[in-house]
Structure formats: structure tokens, C-alpha cells
Design a protein around this motif. Structure first.
Motif, mmCIF file in Angstrom:
data_model
loop_
_atom_site.group_PDB
_atom_site.id
_atom_site.type_symbol
_atom_site.label_atom_id
_atom_site.label_comp_id
_atom_site.label_asym_id
_atom_site.label_seq_id
_atom_site.Cartn_x
_atom_site.Cartn_y
_atom_site.Cartn_z
ATOM 1 N N ILE A 75 31.135 18.972 -7.468
ATOM 2 C CA ILE A 75 30.272 19.970 -8.075
ATOM 3 C C ILE A 75 29.342 20.544 -7.012
ATOM 4 O O ILE A 75 28.928 19.845 -6.091
ATOM 5 C CB ILE A 75 29.468 19.352 -9.253
ATOM 6 C CG1 ILE A 75 28.696 20.407 -10.025
ATOM 7 C CG2 ILE A 75 28.580 18.239 -8.795
ATOM 8 C CD1 ILE A 75 28.045 19.884 -11.293
ATOM 9 N N ALA A 76 29.068 21.832 -7.127
ATOM 10 C CA ALA A 76 28.071 22.488 -6.286
ATOM 11 C C ALA A 76 26.923 22.875 -7.207
ATOM 12 O O ALA A 76 27.142 23.362 -8.320
ATOM 13 C CB ALA A 76 28.652 23.732 -5.619
ATOM 14 N N LEU A 77 25.693 22.648 -6.766
ATOM 15 C CA LEU A 77 24.562 22.952 -7.630
ATOM 16 C C LEU A 77 23.367 23.448 -6.835
ATOM 17 O O LEU A 77 23.257 23.211 -5.634
ATOM 18 C CB LEU A 77 24.180 21.728 -8.476
ATOM 19 C CG LEU A 77 23.763 20.448 -7.761
ATOM 20 C CD1 LEU A 77 22.279 20.442 -7.437
ATOM 21 C CD2 LEU A 77 24.091 19.268 -8.634
ATOM 22 N N THR A 78 22.512 24.159 -7.523
ATOM 23 C CA THR A 78 21.216 24.543 -6.978
ATOM 24 C C THR A 78 20.162 24.093 -7.968
ATOM 25 O O THR A 78 20.395 24.053 -9.175
ATOM 26 C CB THR A 78 21.083 26.064 -6.747
ATOM 27 O OG1 THR A 78 21.277 26.731 -7.983
ATOM 28 C CG2 THR A 78 22.084 26.555 -5.736
ATOM 29 N N GLY A 79 19.021 23.748 -7.444
ATOM 30 C CA GLY A 79 17.934 23.283 -8.301
ATOM 31 C C GLY A 79 16.646 23.202 -7.509
ATOM 32 O O GLY A 79 16.552 23.714 -6.390
ATOM 33 N N SER A 80 15.678 22.544 -8.096
ATOM 34 C CA SER A 80 14.391 22.366 -7.424
ATOM 35 C C SER A 80 14.081 20.881 -7.309
ATOM 36 O O SER A 80 14.494 20.074 -8.139
ATOM 37 C CB SER A 80 13.283 23.085 -8.194
ATOM 38 O OG SER A 80 13.226 22.612 -9.517
ATOM 39 N N ILE A 81 13.361 20.523 -6.262
ATOM 40 C CA ILE A 81 13.004 19.129 -6.013
ATOM 41 C C ILE A 81 11.681 18.843 -6.717
ATOM 42 O O ILE A 81 10.722 19.616 -6.614
ATOM 43 C CB ILE A 81 12.860 18.852 -4.507
ATOM 44 C CG1 ILE A 81 14.178 19.126 -3.795
ATOM 45 C CG2 ILE A 81 12.387 17.434 -4.267
ATOM 46 C CD1 ILE A 81 14.092 19.000 -2.286
ATOM 47 N N ARG A 82 11.652 17.716 -7.415
ATOM 48 C CA ARG A 82 10.420 17.272 -8.080
ATOM 49 C C ARG A 82 10.165 15.818 -7.689
ATOM 50 O O ARG A 82 11.076 15.006 -7.655
ATOM 51 C CB ARG A 82 10.551 17.357 -9.599
ATOM 52 C CG ARG A 82 10.982 18.701 -10.104
ATOM 53 C CD ARG A 82 9.808 19.508 -10.608
ATOM 54 N NE ARG A 82 10.231 20.847 -10.982
ATOM 55 C CZ ARG A 82 10.451 21.241 -12.218
ATOM 56 N NH1 ARG A 82 10.275 20.408 -13.213
ATOM 57 N NH2 ARG A 82 10.806 22.486 -12.467
#
Length: 168
Positions: A75-82
Motif C-alpha cells: 500500500i502507498a499512503l499519505t498522512g500526517s504525523i502525530r
């Protein structure tokens, strides 16, 4: 200029996704993602390194991920780090890093998809060759119905033959 918290990862799912229902009624899914990296050390030897990331997603995307995501899926994904801080039962401060999913793409198809497609083709072939119901026969000329059924039946057979000729 807007500064954005964004991360892009491509990797393999490490554990089966866990789905939870939160107190407000919304659903969340959580899974681990393994990414691989390699570099050369001072001696010139290639060193492989695997990093594990905890991924969390909320909302409608949970249904899709729950249905199709399995252990080992690419899977390829984009997101934000928390980052989260808390105190454990031994009074030590702990920190965790989570990736909150924004967008994703499956990078490989599932093997069972082929068998599901074949079953659908078989079902459609049977339905296309079936005789019209008595009500349809009375209201529509028989020649037209038979001609359409024959064309559809021929197309279904051609599609099945074309699929069998594929090398994979």
C-alpha cells in the motif's frame, strides 16, 4: 507560505488491521506498516533496515480498508504525523508516533478477485442465454429477443476465451 505536516509511505501491512468503534460512534482502523531502507556502512557492506509505522484511519475509508487490507498487502499512503505523550503505570513518560491516514492506494490486486470475476462471468452468461419470460414474449417480437441474447452470449464466450489466452 503554508507549512504542512505530511508524510508519504510505501510498504507492506505488518499485522491484521484492528477496527474499533469510538465513544462518539465513529469507527477507527489501526494497522502497522513496514517500510524498508538500505544503505552502505563504513565497511562498504549493504545494510537493510526495516521501520515499523502505526497507521490510523477514521471515517468512510475504514470500511474499504477493513474489507480489502490483509497482512502483507502493499500500500502507498499519505498522512500526517502525530505524537502522543502519556505516563505509564511505572510513572515514566512515554511517547508514541502515529500516522493519520489521508489518502491511500493499493499497489497490488488480490488473487481472489480473479475467481470472483470468473463467477460473475458465469452468472452473466447463464442469465444472458435464458429464455424471455412469457410476459416479455407477448409484448416483444421473438426474433429481436433471440438476436440480442445471441449477441450477448457470443460476447461472453469471446471474453472468456480472451481471458484464457492471457499469459498470467
Amino acid at each position: 507560505m503554508q507549512i504542512r505536516n505530511s508524510v508519504t509511505l510505501i510498504g507492506n501491512v505488518g499485522q491484521l488491521p484492528v477496527t474499533k468503534t469510538l465513544s462518539n460512534g465513529s469507527r477507527m482502523i489501526e494497522f502497522s506498516l513496514a517500510t524498508n531502507d538500505s544503505y552502505r556502512n563504513r565497511d562498504g557492506q549493504k545494510v537493510e533496515r526495516t521501520e515499523w509505522h502505526r497507521i490510523k484511519a477514521f471515517g468512510k475509508v475504514v470500511d474499504v480498508l477493513e474489507r480489502y487490507l490483509t497482512r502483507g498487502s502493499k500500500i502507498a499512503l499519505t498522512g500526517s504525523i502525530r505524537y502522543s505523550k502519556w505516563t505509564d503505570k511505572y510513572e515514566q513518560t512515554r511517547t508514541s508516533t502515529d500516522i493519520f491516514l489521508d489518502e491511500f492506494t493499493f499497489l497490488e490486486s488480490k488473487d481472489r478477485g480473479a475467481s470472483e470475476a470468473e463467477e460473475a462471468l458465469d452468472r452473466d452468461s447463464v442469465m444472458q442465454v435464458a429464455e424471455p419470460s412469457p410476459a416479455e414474449t407477448a409484448s416483444t417480437p421473438t426474433k429481436t429477443k433471440k438476436r440480442r441474447a445471441t449477441k450477448k452470449s457470443t460476447k461472453a464466450k469471446e471474453a472468456a476465451t480472451a481471458a484464457e489466452d492471457l499469459p498470467f
